[in-house]
Design a protein around this motif. Structure first.
Motif, mmCIF file in Angstrom:
data_model
loop_
_atom_site.group_PDB
_atom_site.id
_atom_site.type_symbol
_atom_site.label_atom_id
_atom_site.label_comp_id
_atom_site.label_asym_id
_atom_site.label_seq_id
_atom_site.Cartn_x
_atom_site.Cartn_y
_atom_site.Cartn_z
ATOM 1 N N UNK A 111 0.826 -1.205 0.000
ATOM 2 C CA UNK A 111 0.000 0.000 0.000
ATOM 3 C C UNK A 111 0.860 1.255 0.000
ATOM 4 N N UNK A 112 1.921 1.243 0.778
ATOM 5 C CA UNK A 112 2.799 2.409 0.824
ATOM 6 C C UNK A 112 3.400 2.674 -0.546
ATOM 7 N N UNK A 113 3.824 1.604 -1.221
ATOM 8 C CA UNK A 113 4.423 1.807 -2.534
ATOM 9 C C UNK A 113 3.362 2.174 -3.568
ATOM 10 N N UNK A 114 2.144 1.664 -3.404
ATOM 11 C CA UNK A 114 1.042 2.074 -4.286
ATOM 12 C C UNK A 114 0.899 3.595 -4.273
ATOM 13 N N UNK A 115 1.033 4.153 -3.071
ATOM 14 C CA UNK A 115 0.899 5.604 -2.956
ATOM 15 C C UNK A 115 2.016 6.317 -3.706
ATOM 16 N N UNK A 116 3.138 5.624 -3.897
ATOM 17 C CA UNK A 116 4.274 6.234 -4.588
ATOM 18 C C UNK A 116 4.146 6.140 -6.109
ATOM 19 N N UNK A 117 3.241 5.266 -6.575
ATOM 20 C CA UNK A 117 3.201 4.990 -8.009
ATOM 21 C C UNK A 117 3.054 6.231 -8.892
ATOM 22 N N UNK A 118 2.116 7.142 -8.606
ATOM 23 C CA UNK A 118 2.013 8.314 -9.484
ATOM 24 C C UNK A 118 3.305 9.119 -9.514
ATOM 25 N N UNK A 119 3.967 9.192 -8.375
ATOM 26 C CA UNK A 119 5.231 9.927 -8.307
ATOM 27 C C UNK A 119 6.281 9.266 -9.196
ATOM 28 N N UNK A 120 6.355 7.936 -9.080
ATOM 29 C CA UNK A 120 7.330 7.205 -9.896
ATOM 30 C C UNK A 120 7.018 7.403 -11.374
ATOM 31 N N UNK A 121 5.731 7.314 -11.714
ATOM 32 C CA UNK A 121 5.376 7.468 -13.117
ATOM 33 C C UNK A 121 5.649 8.873 -13.627
ATOM 34 N N UNK A 122 5.674 9.828 -12.715
ATOM 35 C CA UNK A 122 5.945 11.191 -13.149
ATOM 36 C C UNK A 122 7.429 11.405 -13.394
ATOM 37 N N UNK A 123 8.239 10.825 -12.561
ATOM 38 C CA UNK A 123 9.673 11.103 -12.672
ATOM 39 C C UNK A 123 10.438 10.073 -13.486
ATOM 40 N N UNK A 124 9.995 8.834 -13.441
ATOM 41 C CA UNK A 124 10.734 7.795 -14.170
ATOM 42 C C UNK A 124 10.016 7.548 -15.487
ATOM 43 N N UNK A 125 10.604 8.061 -16.557
ATOM 44 C CA UNK A 125 9.979 7.884 -17.864
ATOM 45 C C UNK A 125 10.991 7.270 -18.811
ATOM 46 N N UNK A 126 10.498 6.606 -19.848
ATOM 47 C CA UNK A 126 11.455 6.067 -20.812
ATOM 48 C C UNK A 126 12.113 7.194 -21.601
ATOM 49 N N UNK A 127 13.303 6.901 -22.113
ATOM 50 C CA UNK A 127 13.955 7.900 -22.963
ATOM 51 C C UNK A 127 13.254 7.891 -24.308
ATOM 52 N N UNK A 128 12.985 9.080 -24.831
ATOM 53 C CA UNK A 128 12.293 9.146 -26.113
ATOM 54 C C UNK A 128 13.298 9.109 -27.260
ATOM 55 N N UNK A 129 12.825 8.657 -28.408
ATOM 56 C CA UNK A 129 13.699 8.554 -29.581
ATOM 57 C C UNK A 129 14.272 9.925 -29.928
ATOM 58 N N UNK A 130 15.572 9.947 -30.138
ATOM 59 C CA UNK A 130 16.212 11.190 -30.556
ATOM 60 C C UNK A 130 16.378 12.210 -29.459
ATOM 61 N N UNK A 131 16.107 11.799 -28.217
ATOM 62 C CA UNK A 131 16.255 12.728 -27.100
ATOM 63 C C UNK A 131 17.080 12.071 -26.004
ATOM 64 N N UNK A 132 17.694 12.922 -25.196
ATOM 65 C CA UNK A 132 18.391 12.382 -24.035
ATOM 66 C C UNK A 132 17.352 12.165 -22.940
ATOM 67 N N UNK A 133 17.778 11.629 -21.823
ATOM 68 C CA UNK A 133 16.832 11.380 -20.730
ATOM 69 C C UNK A 133 16.157 12.647 -20.252
ATOM 70 N N UNK A 134 16.859 13.770 -20.380
ATOM 71 C CA UNK A 134 16.265 15.011 -19.906
ATOM 72 C C UNK A 134 15.302 15.603 -20.927
ATOM 73 N N UNK A 135 15.223 15.012 -22.110
ATOM 74 C CA UNK A 135 14.267 15.480 -23.097
ATOM 75 C C UNK A 135 14.859 16.407 -24.135
ATOM 76 N N UNK A 136 16.141 16.734 -24.011
ATOM 77 C CA UNK A 136 16.767 17.583 -25.021
ATOM 78 C C UNK A 136 17.198 16.716 -26.203
ATOM 79 N N UNK A 137 17.241 17.286 -27.402
ATOM 80 C CA UNK A 137 17.678 16.482 -28.554
ATOM 81 C C UNK A 137 19.091 15.962 -28.338
ATOM 82 N N UNK A 138 19.323 14.721 -28.760
ATOM 83 C CA UNK A 138 20.666 14.163 -28.581
ATOM 84 C C UNK A 138 21.639 14.882 -29.505
#
Lengths: 229, 377, 534
Positions: free
Chosen positions: B325-352
């Motif tokens: 339950x405690x980790x369930x509460x963390x899920x939205x936070x994790x989904x907000x901060x941990x995202x896959x790297x997008x094509x042609x971008x670095x992890x921070x979202x800037x173009x590679x």
């Protein structure tokens, strides 16, 4: 514009209820409402403070400088709270032992500061007193309701220890609904407070929705635009 | 000539559907359910039936009151799944009202208050279990020794009904503590651990499920079989159970090596209590766990670590439900901060950046004379 | 050859067997052809003929205009009946300007038509020009004018020319058949394209579910240096150019940049064939191979059809419909567009006509999302469709942008795998539409501001000039006065400052203008739609 007393009463008890509409005063609310008696005690104490602070703020409103109004409000409220605290300690000591911690916290109760700011500092004395009384009554009602629900579910009693608050002759109010009821412990814990409050708010909105629906149906039937909404 | 409504691509769809997903999970739960019935007899069957039935009723009630179409939602199987998971986490001889309160809490507060299927932040079964545990500590920790169906020690059909519906003590079932509960009690009395575990912890029994415990939590082996089936069916990825079990294993092993007289062995942690059921059926609940791969690893690790912490230093003998339950509460936070790297971008979202050698080469590159494209003669 | 990793993607059932094993047949010339003036990305072509004109096969019907455009040629000889509005092959079925050509069945080539000179002697820019004149566009569905793409790629040193023969869309097998039947022409086309790009090497990527095409292409490419034919895994969207680049070179194209900037250029096999036809045979893009398939088609097959043929003609030739199709699709089932009815023409970019039955579409009722994250796993770009859709459902466009909705390529993988049958792509298309509108609005505001500023600047400089003239006059006067009275010089010498201060104001304005240009360049940093399509 001075609101009518009818409006003040309706706002305080229902439309603008401190707990169910403004969602203020949640901290003491959830902490003390494990029984209806506690809720009643807290509600009455808050009502006294609320009425007193409204009265004082409204009387001083002409001399209040906007820049320092908040400290003045807090000063007035805390004086009153101290008074109430001492009075309770003197005359209803047993209940004071139960609510003890939360009485001083009335100072930080946003509802009281909110009324001082939003109503009392702008209105004449009499409406301000009425507002304080009605807001307090609405809050007391909510606290008692919440406390009652939690008490019934949590320990199977109603108004336990009412004698402590209201004097020995009120002990008849103390009901035990189910003998040897083991109780839903969760309801006495803070989550229970949130749960019950959530359902009560949902219930209030349900009532409002059905009321507005029936009013619409009525106005549609009579085609009378003068109906007071 | 037929005029059709514009619809976006794709014009073919994968045959998978939500109800079939739920059915697959229910199938994966069937071995452990059957085993629970075999091991704990009629009371277990009563409880499971009660949970399912009342969950169905509560579901209909909620759908009706929110005005949602009954036929679409009632058969999607998610309510059934919640109810079955809840039933499997109850003590075998729990009274009937525990089952009904639990499934009511799970369906109404755990699921429909938030907007129904897919909207709940917490796993409804675990939420109900925790609510029951907090509300009715006595009933929820009343464990009985397993008495296989049709054996002499097993309660008869009538006795089973009495156990479930009258909370009767007419049937003299052997009361037994779970291994986790026993451990907690004994440790608090200051008894040395090694000697204790030898007494009541047999790894084989514990993994086969021949111990006291909740209906569906005893047999780690059968749960793992169901879980592996789901893994094969690609219902969930390996990341969640692996990271959950992995972090629990890692922490318990470390603690055990450091001080074996205070901390229980890793095998003990893995095979006792609700760890296995949680690893394959609770932690992997898609609605309440993160979407990304790294997020899932983080979530599983967090669940494992919290489970160990609560079991070892917390007030309750079992910590899985709280940890989840405690980790369930963390899920939205994790989904907000941990995202896959997008094509042609670095992890921070800037173009590679393009490789340096290419930029150097471009610097020395002379473009062939620009063609006059697009003009006609 | 070593391949690099593939991210995301799905495995739809290929369903190519109905069409892939039959040779390409040629559709008999239809009685009328409908040639929309815009069959490509960019500006529509400008008509060169008027109603009543007799045109020969291959004659220019409409000239390209603007930077990005392509001409339209007559696929057969006949009379231009009208240049009028006609339903476009688009979901809306809205009319576009179309040349309606009534064929005479003679297929007369223009008398002026001659076979071209040796294409191998052409210089790169000449090849690009010839390709542009032939009206060749991207045949994989993007319809970006190939000549423009060749020209743009020439700005960078090109290392590798990738030929996209993956044909990852289910049902479609036209590229497969093209590679099997016309491999030598394709190899010629590839070599010419590589020459046009000055590319060091060329790689033909074919999905491993097309062994015959792979064999045919390998055989034709035998002995040619720096031309590799490779197999890539069958996985949708393998045909996304950037996916191919990643799997072959291991590099990603930076967001907002062209593939050429990392030294790679991707062309479809159909495009390469059209380039070869244009350069070696001198034929403009007049016809193309399409796949006619789907459960509702009686005789699914691959057809070579003249551009401008109506869908109804094609379906009639393929034996008509078995049953009422649930969806009529132009293109592949994953990215193709629904067409409203069969009365729309096939265009240069149409790779197939699919009449799908309800069973094939398999489109259940939409259910609530259960966050099963299959969409996250399937997304080849690395987006989180579940989160974006949740935000778009609440009309939170900015939230969706934060999750990268502008990077969506519309490949439909997420919608395809969704067990709740949520039309995710529709959400994202909507969001991108809104973003486009916003971008246009920002540009407009920017332009207005720039114009206002330019006016201010102009007025200021006029004022300055006037002041300067005045100052000069005063100075002249002062000079004249100096002779008479030296004390008078003081005010006069102060005056020349004024034009200078006017200049100062001018530079200030220039600075502001530079600022605006800088902000404008930030605006244009957002990748253009056409670049994504190319």
């Amino acid at each position: 514009m001075i609101p009518s007393y009818r409006q003040i009463i309706a706002d305080g008890l229902w439309h603008n209820n401190v707990v169910f509409a403004q969602l203020l005063a949640l901290c003491p609310l959830l902490a003390v409402t494990s029984t209806a008696t506690n809720g009643l005690g807290m509600g009455l104490a808050s009502t006294v403070v609320l009425t007193g602070s409204n009265l004082l703020v409204s009387s001083f409103r002409r001399w209040l400088i906007p820049e320092v109004r908040i400290p003045v409000f807090i000063l007035i409220i805390s004086t009153l709270v101290t008074l109430v605290d001492l009075v309770m300690n003197a005359w209803i000591h047993e209940l004071h032992k139960v609510l003890g911690l939360f009485i001083p916290l009335i100072v930080t109760n946003c509802a009281i500061l909110g009324r001082a700011e939003a109503f009392a500092s702008r209105q004449p004395v009499l409406p301000a007193i009425a507002d304080g009384l009605m807001m307090g009554a609405g809050m007391t009602m909510a606290l008692v309701l919440l406390g009652a629900c939690r008490e019934i579910l949590g320990s199977g009693t109603l108004f336990a220890q009412a004698g402590l608050l209201l004097g020995g002759s009120f002990s008849v109010m103390e009901l035990v609904l189910w003998q040897d009821y083991s109780g839903v412990l969760l309801m006495l814990l803070p989550p229970g407070g949130f749960l019950v409050m959530g359902f009560l708010i949902a219930g209030k909105r349900l009532v409002e929705r059905s009321a507005s629906r029936s009013r619409q149906a009525l106005s549609a039937k009579t085609i009378d635009p003068t109906i007071d909404n | 000539m037929k005029i059709s409504i514009p619809q976006a691509a794709p014009h073919v769809r994968n045959p998978g559907r939500v109800p079939s997903l739920m059915t697959t999970v229910l199938i994966a739960l069937s071995p452990i359910t059957l085993f629970a019935v075999y091991q704990f007899g009629w009371p277990a069957l009563n409880l499971i039936g009660l949970c399912l039935l009342s969950a169905l009723l509560f579901e209909i009630l909620c759908l009706y009151s929110t005005g949602k179409p009954l036929d679409t939602y009632i058969l999607d199987g998610s309510g059934m799944l919640t109810a079955l998971l809840l039933a499997l986490s109850l003590p075998p001889h729990a009274p009937w009202w525990i089952a009904i309160c639990g499934s009511g809490f799970a369906i109404i507060v755990g699921k429909h208050v938030y907007g129904g299927i897919g909207q709940n932040p917490f796993n409804p079964a675990m939420l109900a279990r925790v609510a029951l545990l907090l509300s009715f500590p006595v009933e929820m920790t009343h464990w009985t020794q397993a008495a296989p169906l049709l054996s002499t020690a097993a309660p008869s059909f009538i006795e089973g009904l009495q156990i479930t519906f009258q909370s009767s003590t007419a049937f003299d079932g052997l009361t037994a503590a779970t291994t986790l509960g026993q451990l907690k009690t004994d440790l608090s009395q200051g008894l040395p651990l090694q000697q204790l575990t030898e007494q009541y912890f047999q790894p084989l029994d514990s993994s086969l499920g021949l111990t006291a415990g909740s209906l569906g939590e005893t047999s780690s082996l059968l749960i793992a079989i169901g879980g592996l089936y789901l893994l094969r069916q690609r219902i969930f990825s390996w990341r969640l159970p692996t990271s959950f079990l992995g972090s629990l294993l890692l922490l318990s092993t470390t603690a055990w090596i450091l001080a074996p007289e205070i901390y229980a062995s890793p095998l003990f942690h893995l095979t006792s209590g609700g760890v296995m059921l949680a690893a394959f059926f609770i932690v992997t609940d898609p609605v309440t766990s993160p979407c990304t791969r790294r997020g899932q690893l983080l979530f599983g690790t967090g669940c494992g670590a919290l489970t160990f912490v609560i079991r070892t230093w917390g007030g309750y003998p079992e910590g899985v439900a709280f940890a989840v339950l405690l980790m369930n509460a963390m899920t939205p936070l994790i989904d907000h901060y941990v995202r896959p790297r997008r094509y042609g971008r670095s992890r921070t979202g800037t173009p590679i950046k393009r490789p340096l050698w290419r930029r150097i080469r471009e610097f020395f590159y002379t473009q062939p004379k620009s063609p006059s494209s697009g003009s006609d003669k | 050859m070593k391949l690099f990793g593939f991210r995301g993607g799905v495995h739809p059932e290929a369903l190519k067997q109905h069409t892939a094993d039959h040779p390409i047949s040629t559709l008999p010339l239809p009685a009328a052809l409908y040639l929309p003036l815009q069959q490509h990305v960019g500006e529509p072509a400008e008509p060169e003929v008027s109603p009543g004109d007799y045109v020969y096969k291959g004659q220019l019907l409409a000239r390209s205009q603007g930077q990005i455009s392509a001409p339209v040629h007559a696929p057969s000889s006949g009379t231009v009946v009208a240049i009028d509005e006609f339903p476009a092959p688009h979901p809306s079925g809205l009319p576009v300007k179309t040349v309606i050509l009534e064929t005479d069945g003679k297929d007369h080539w223009s008398p002026a038509w001659t076979t071209p000179t040796d294409p191998w002697s052409l210089r790169p820019e000449e090849i690009a020009r010839e390709v542009g004149l032939a009206g060749v566009v991207g045949m994989g569905g993007a319809t970006f004018p190939s000549a423009v793409k060749l020209g743009q790629s020439l700005q960078y040193p090109i290392h590798n020319l990738i030929i996209n023969g993956s044909e990852c869309e289910p049902y479609l097998s036209c590229d497969d058949r093209l590679m099997r039947e016309r491999a030598p022409q394709l190899i010629d086309g590839i070599r010419l394209t590589a020459h046009a790009l000055q590319a060091k090497q060329a790689t033909v990527a074919i999905e491993d579910n097309k062994p015959e095409a792979f064999a045919a292409m390998s055989a034709a490419a035998k002995g040619i240096n720096q031309l590799n034919v490779i197999r890539v895994p069958s996985r949708y969207p393998m045909g996304w150019d950037k996916q191919l680049i990643r799997i072959i070179t291991g590099r990603e194209v930076p967001v907002g940049a062209r593939s050429a900037s990392i030294g790679v250029c991707v062309h479809n096999v159909g495009t390469v064939y059209a380039i070869q036809q244009a350069l070696c045979a001198g034929t403009p893009l007049l016809s193309r191979v399409i796949t006619v398939a789907g459960g509702a088609i009686a005789k699914p097959q691959n057809l070579e059809v003249p551009v401008g043929t109506l869908v109804s003609e094609v379906i009639k030739y393929c034996g008509g419909l078995n049953e009422e199709p649930a969806r009529l699709v132009m293109g592949g089932p994953m990215m193709g567009q629904i067409v409203p009815h069969t009365g729309v023409p096939l265009v240069k970019g149409s790779s197939g006509v699919l009449a799908l039955t309800a069973r094939e579409v398999d489109d259940g009722p939409e259910r609530p999302c259960i966050r099963c994250r299959r969409c996250v796993e399937a997304c080849p770009v690395g987006l989180m469709p579940v989160e974006m859709a949740a935000r778009l459902r609440a009309d939170d466009i900015d939230g969706a942008v934060d999750y990268g909705v502008q990077d969506c390529i519309g490949c439909s993988c997420c919608s395809y795998v969704c067990p709740a049958k949520i039309p995710l792509v529709q959400y994202f298309n909507y969001a991108r539409g809104v973003l486009d509108c916003r971008q246009t609005a920002t540009r407009k505001a920017q332009q207005t501001r720039e114009m206002a500023l330019a006016r201010q600047q102009r007025l200021a400089s006029q004022q300055a000039a006037r002041d300067a003239r005045k100052a000069a006059k005063t100075e002249d006067k002062a000079k004249n006065n100096t002779k008479n009275n030296i004390k008078n010089t003081r005010p006069a010498s102060k005056n020349p400052d004024r034009p200078a201060s006017g200049d100062d104001a001018g530079t200030q304005h220039k600075g502001a203008a530079a600022n605006i240009i800088a902000t404008d360049s930030r605006v244009t940093d957002i990748p253009l739609q056409s670049e994504q399509l190319s």
